[in-house]
Design an enzyme around this catalytic site. Structure first.
Site, mmCIF file in Angstrom:
data_model
loop_
_atom_site.group_PDB
_atom_site.id
_atom_site.type_symbol
_atom_site.label_atom_id
_atom_site.label_comp_id
_atom_site.label_asym_id
_atom_site.label_seq_id
_atom_site.Cartn_x
_atom_site.Cartn_y
_atom_site.Cartn_z
ATOM 1 N N ARG A 34 0.819 -1.222 0.000
ATOM 2 C CA ARG A 34 0.000 0.000 0.000
ATOM 3 C C ARG A 34 0.843 1.257 0.000
ATOM 4 O O ARG A 34 0.375 2.313 -0.415
ATOM 5 C CB ARG A 34 -0.903 0.021 1.246
ATOM 6 C CG ARG A 34 -2.011 -0.988 1.235
ATOM 7 C CD ARG A 34 -2.632 -1.112 2.605
ATOM 8 N NE ARG A 34 -1.618 -1.515 3.590
ATOM 9 C CZ ARG A 34 -1.823 -1.665 4.893
ATOM 10 N NH1 ARG A 34 -3.025 -1.433 5.396
ATOM 11 N NH2 ARG A 34 -0.842 -2.045 5.691
ATOM 12 N N ASP A 60 -4.382 -2.401 -1.952
ATOM 13 C CA ASP A 60 -4.672 -3.014 -0.659
ATOM 14 C C ASP A 60 -5.219 -4.413 -0.937
ATOM 15 O O ASP A 60 -6.225 -4.548 -1.658
ATOM 16 C CB ASP A 60 -5.718 -2.137 0.055
ATOM 17 C CG ASP A 60 -5.963 -2.569 1.483
ATOM 18 O OD1 ASP A 60 -5.961 -3.792 1.758
ATOM 19 O OD2 ASP A 60 -6.166 -1.687 2.335
ATOM 20 N N TYR A 153 -5.157 -13.833 15.385
ATOM 21 C CA TYR A 153 -3.990 -13.915 14.494
ATOM 22 C C TYR A 153 -3.643 -15.387 14.251
ATOM 23 O O TYR A 153 -3.433 -15.807 13.101
ATOM 24 C CB TYR A 153 -2.784 -13.154 15.076
ATOM 25 C CG TYR A 153 -1.553 -13.292 14.209
ATOM 26 C CD1 TYR A 153 -1.506 -12.704 12.945
ATOM 27 C CD2 TYR A 153 -0.453 -14.053 14.621
ATOM 28 C CE1 TYR A 153 -0.390 -12.853 12.117
ATOM 29 C CE2 TYR A 153 0.661 -14.206 13.810
ATOM 30 C CZ TYR A 153 0.694 -13.605 12.557
ATOM 31 O OH TYR A 153 1.796 -13.762 11.736
ATOM 32 N N PRO A 183 7.559 -19.015 9.660
ATOM 33 C CA PRO A 183 8.633 -18.536 10.521
ATOM 34 C C PRO A 183 8.216 -18.407 11.983
ATOM 35 O O PRO A 183 7.035 -18.214 12.296
ATOM 36 C CB PRO A 183 8.959 -17.140 9.960
ATOM 37 C CG PRO A 183 8.191 -17.012 8.674
ATOM 38 C CD PRO A 183 7.014 -17.942 8.804
ATOM 39 N N THR A 188 11.037 -7.496 12.176
ATOM 40 C CA THR A 188 10.555 -6.669 11.060
ATOM 41 C C THR A 188 9.658 -5.586 11.670
ATOM 42 O O THR A 188 9.672 -5.375 12.873
ATOM 43 C CB THR A 188 9.703 -7.525 10.098
ATOM 44 O OG1 THR A 188 8.551 -7.988 10.831
ATOM 45 C CG2 THR A 188 10.462 -8.722 9.557
HETATM 46 P P1 NDP Z 1 6.062 -6.252 8.083
HETATM 47 O O1 NDP Z 1 5.060 -5.478 8.885
HETATM 48 O O2 NDP Z 1 7.463 -5.789 8.076
HETATM 49 O O3 NDP Z 1 5.543 -6.387 6.567
HETATM 50 C C1 NDP Z 1 4.201 -6.620 6.273
HETATM 51 C C2 NDP Z 1 3.957 -6.329 4.805
HETATM 52 O O4 NDP Z 1 2.570 -6.617 4.520
HETATM 53 C C3 NDP Z 1 4.195 -4.870 4.463
HETATM 54 O O5 NDP Z 1 4.898 -4.800 3.256
HETATM 55 C C4 NDP Z 1 2.796 -4.296 4.282
HETATM 56 O O6 NDP Z 1 2.810 -3.331 3.259
HETATM 57 C C5 NDP Z 1 2.013 -5.535 3.801
HETATM 58 N N1 NDP Z 1 0.600 -5.383 4.078
HETATM 59 C C6 NDP Z 1 -0.037 -5.372 5.278
HETATM 60 N N2 NDP Z 1 -1.349 -5.155 5.121
HETATM 61 C C7 NDP Z 1 -1.554 -5.024 3.782
HETATM 62 C C8 NDP Z 1 -2.694 -4.757 2.986
HETATM 63 N N3 NDP Z 1 -3.922 -4.594 3.539
HETATM 64 N N4 NDP Z 1 -2.559 -4.676 1.643
HETATM 65 C C9 NDP Z 1 -1.341 -4.834 1.079
HETATM 66 N N5 NDP Z 1 -0.219 -5.096 1.770
HETATM 67 C C10 NDP Z 1 -0.336 -5.173 3.108
HETATM 68 O O7 NDP Z 1 5.954 -7.755 8.637
HETATM 69 P P2 NDP Z 1 6.669 -9.122 8.205
HETATM 70 O O8 NDP Z 1 7.601 -8.935 7.087
HETATM 71 O O9 NDP Z 1 7.165 -9.739 9.445
HETATM 72 O O10 NDP Z 1 5.370 -9.941 7.759
HETATM 73 C C11 NDP Z 1 5.267 -10.603 6.523
HETATM 74 C C12 NDP Z 1 4.467 -11.874 6.722
HETATM 75 O O11 NDP Z 1 5.179 -12.739 7.582
HETATM 76 C C13 NDP Z 1 3.092 -11.667 7.370
HETATM 77 O O12 NDP Z 1 2.167 -12.500 6.721
HETATM 78 C C14 NDP Z 1 3.304 -12.147 8.804
HETATM 79 O O13 NDP Z 1 2.123 -12.616 9.388
HETATM 80 C C15 NDP Z 1 4.313 -13.249 8.575
HETATM 81 N N6 NDP Z 1 5.111 -13.661 9.726
HETATM 82 C C16 NDP Z 1 5.872 -12.745 10.404
HETATM 83 C C17 NDP Z 1 6.632 -13.159 11.475
HETATM 84 C C18 NDP Z 1 7.433 -12.208 12.291
HETATM 85 O O14 NDP Z 1 7.821 -12.572 13.418
HETATM 86 N N7 NDP Z 1 7.757 -11.016 11.801
HETATM 87 C C19 NDP Z 1 6.670 -14.581 11.872
HETATM 88 C C20 NDP Z 1 5.822 -15.423 11.102
HETATM 89 C C21 NDP Z 1 5.092 -14.981 10.058
HETATM 90 P P3 NDP Z 1 2.038 -1.915 3.296
HETATM 91 O O15 NDP Z 1 1.935 -1.499 4.736
HETATM 92 O O16 NDP Z 1 2.882 -1.016 2.459
HETATM 93 O O17 NDP Z 1 0.736 -2.209 2.672
HETATM 94 C C1 8X3 Z 2 4.509 -14.129 13.840
HETATM 95 C C2 8X3 Z 2 5.159 -14.933 14.890
HETATM 96 O O1 8X3 Z 2 4.880 -15.837 17.249
HETATM 97 O O2 8X3 Z 2 4.502 -13.456 16.909
HETATM 98 O O3 8X3 Z 2 3.642 -14.903 13.072
HETATM 99 O O4 8X3 Z 2 2.901 -15.064 16.158
HETATM 100 S S1 8X3 Z 2 4.306 -14.815 16.363
#
Ligand code: NDP
Ligand code: 8X3
Length: 253
Positions: A34, A60, A153, A183, A188
């Site tokens: 976004r 989005d 979540y 993961p 992040t």
């Molecule tokens: P970040 O918050 O760094 O990145 C999330 C990304 O998702 C951003 O680029 C954001 O872009 C995009 N996003 C969120 N909502 C929307 C939307 N409505 N439309 C389009 N894009 C969207 O988090 P992570 O990199 O950590 O997360 C990436 C994935 O990994 C997620 O699915 C998360 O659940 C998963 N994950 C993360 C873990 C962690 O510990 N960090 C562990 C396990 C899984 P923008 O805001 O520009 O739209």
């Molecule tokens: C992100 C990892 O453990 O915060 O999916 O849910 S945790």
């Protein structure tokens, strides 16, 4: 042949690390999210550093019309998507269900579950037409276990787990691979988003142990796309060494 990778949520974290990793390895990338400025900056960085083609699509994932219009707008070579990384997602809040914020629940369900489905519904037919492709869904340890206050979540990531299994059945006869990457803790913007900008609460999540870096996850995702045609990683759980599961950490504080 150069591969084309479509990544949702490429403005930050794991998605951004994937865009850089694949581009570094001579793949063209479609980056989405976004935040337009972040997309544009990333596109320029990638073009300058790696000399591959980059297309930015700002939308989005919760808006099914925008998702369809954006994917329909792809022309020529941009329709031959080799790898889809369904990464966009978020957690909001950490509280018991009886105290939960219903708007937060809806945002998580709309993004993590419905958004992933809207994207996939529009890209899967392109892969079916080519009788090849690889869908990578970003699940989580939260999709394998349910931890205290993680409720909705965790439920969305359990849904991703189930949708991934369903996709693998649906794609079987078309030769399209489907992989789930789950993961543990990755440092992040995830926790800053979960705690709505509360930097201290976010920093506390990663205190006292070494979390994964987004690049660690991107390396593993990239690896799953380098295997021979007859080999697929169905499901992969990647954790920091100092994390055993969603609850037990070897924290040094
Ligand atoms: P970040 O918050 O760094 O990145 C999330 C990304 O998702 C951003 O680029 C954001 O872009 C995009 N996003 C969120 N909502 C929307 C939307 N409505 N439309 C389009 N894009 C969207 O988090 P992570 O990199 O950590 O997360 C990436 C994935 O990994 C997620 O699915 C998360 O659940 C998963 N994950 C993360 C873990 C962690 O510990 N960090 C562990 C396990 C899984 P923008 O805001 O520009 O739209
Ligand atoms: C992100 C990892 O453990 O915060 O999916 O849910 S945790």
């Amino acid at each position: 042949m150069k591969k084309l990778i479509f990544i949702t949520g490429a403005t930050s974290g794991i998605g951004k690390a994937c865009a850089l990793k694949f581009a570094q390895n001579n793949c063209d990338v479609i980056i989405t999210g976004r935040r337009e400025k972040k997309l544009n900056n990333l596109a320029s960085d990638i073009k300058n550093k790696y000399k591959v083609d980059v297309l930015s699509l700002c939308f989005d994932v919760r808006n099914k019309n925008s998702v369809k219009a954006s994917i329909d707008s792809l022309k020529g070579k941009w329709r031959n998507i080799d790898v889809l990384i369904n990464n966009a997602g978020l957690a909001l809040g950490l509280s018991p269900i009886q105290e939960g914020d219903i708007d937060d629940w809806e945002t998580m369900i709309d993004t993590n579950v419905k958004g992933l489905l809207y994207i996939s519904r529009n890209i899967m037919p392109l892969m079916i037409k080519n009788k090849s492709g690889h869908i990578i869904n970003i699940g989580s340890i939260a999709g394998k276990e349910t931890y205290a206050n993680g409720n909705i979540y965790c439920a969305t990531k359990h849904a991703v787990n189930s949708i991934t299994e369903a996709m693998r059945i649906d794609m079987l006869k078309y030769g399209v691979k489907v992989t789930q990457i789950c993961p543990g803790a990755v440092n992040t913007e995830f926790s800053t988003v979960r705690f709505k900008g509360d930097k201290q609460a976010a920093d506390n999540v990663y205190k006292g142990f070494e979390p994964l870096k987004p690049e660690d996850v991107a390396d593993v995702i990239f690896y799953t796309t380098t295997l021979p045609k007859h080999v697929n990683i169905n499901d992969l759980l990647i954790m920091p060494t100092m994390q055993a599961n969603s609850v037990y950490f070897n924290k040094k504080v």
